[in-house]
Design a protein around this motif. Structure first.
Motif, short mmCIF file in Angstrom:
data_model
loop_
_atom_site.label_atom_id
_atom_site.label_comp_id
_atom_site.label_asym_id
_atom_site.label_seq_id
_atom_site.Cartn_x
_atom_site.Cartn_y
_atom_site.Cartn_z
N LYS A 189 0.82 -1.21 0.00
CA LYS A 189 0.00 0.00 0.00
C LYS A 189 0.86 1.26 0.00
CE LYS A 189 -4.16 -1.99 1.84
NZ LYS A 189 -4.17 -2.98 2.87
N TYR A 235 7.29 2.24 5.04
CA TYR A 235 8.00 1.77 6.24
C TYR A 235 9.26 1.01 5.87
CZ TYR A 235 3.81 2.96 8.96
OH TYR A 235 2.75 3.60 9.56
N CYS A 241 3.18 2.42 2.04
CA CYS A 241 3.34 3.15 3.31
C CYS A 241 4.75 3.71 3.49
CB CYS A 241 2.97 2.26 4.49
SG CYS A 241 4.09 0.87 4.76
N TYR A 266 -2.14 1.98 -5.59
CA TYR A 266 -1.12 2.39 -4.63
C TYR A 266 0.25 2.44 -5.29
CZ TYR A 266 -4.49 1.40 -0.92
OH TYR A 266 -5.59 1.38 -0.10
#
Length: 75
Positions: A18, A22, A20, A43
């Motif tokens: 997605k 991280y 993100c 995404y």
């Protein structure tokens, strides 16, 4: 005696990613890049662009909330 550098394969399951970021944040070696590639859900997905730098610390795998990353030894 010097050990041979272990070759590792970082795989992203694109449908789960997605974007993100991280993985990019926690990677101590800068393996990941975001280059605007989108998955089917729209995404922006992470790209393990510099896998030759991977040290196998598994930080990216542990940080991924969507379980989109795997890290394995190359065959």
């Amino acid at each position: 005696m010097e050990q041979a550098k272990q070759k590792l394969v970082v795989t992203i399951e694109e449908a789960r990613c997605k974007g993100c970021g991280y993985c990019k944040e926690v990677c101590p070696k800068g393996v990941f890049e975001f280059e605007g590639k989108l998955n089917a859900a729209g995404y922006s997905i992470s790209n393990p662009k510099h896998t030759e730098l991977c040290i196998g610390c598994n930080s990216c795998v542990m940080a991924c909330p969507d379980l989109a990353l795997t890290l394995n030894e190359a065959e």
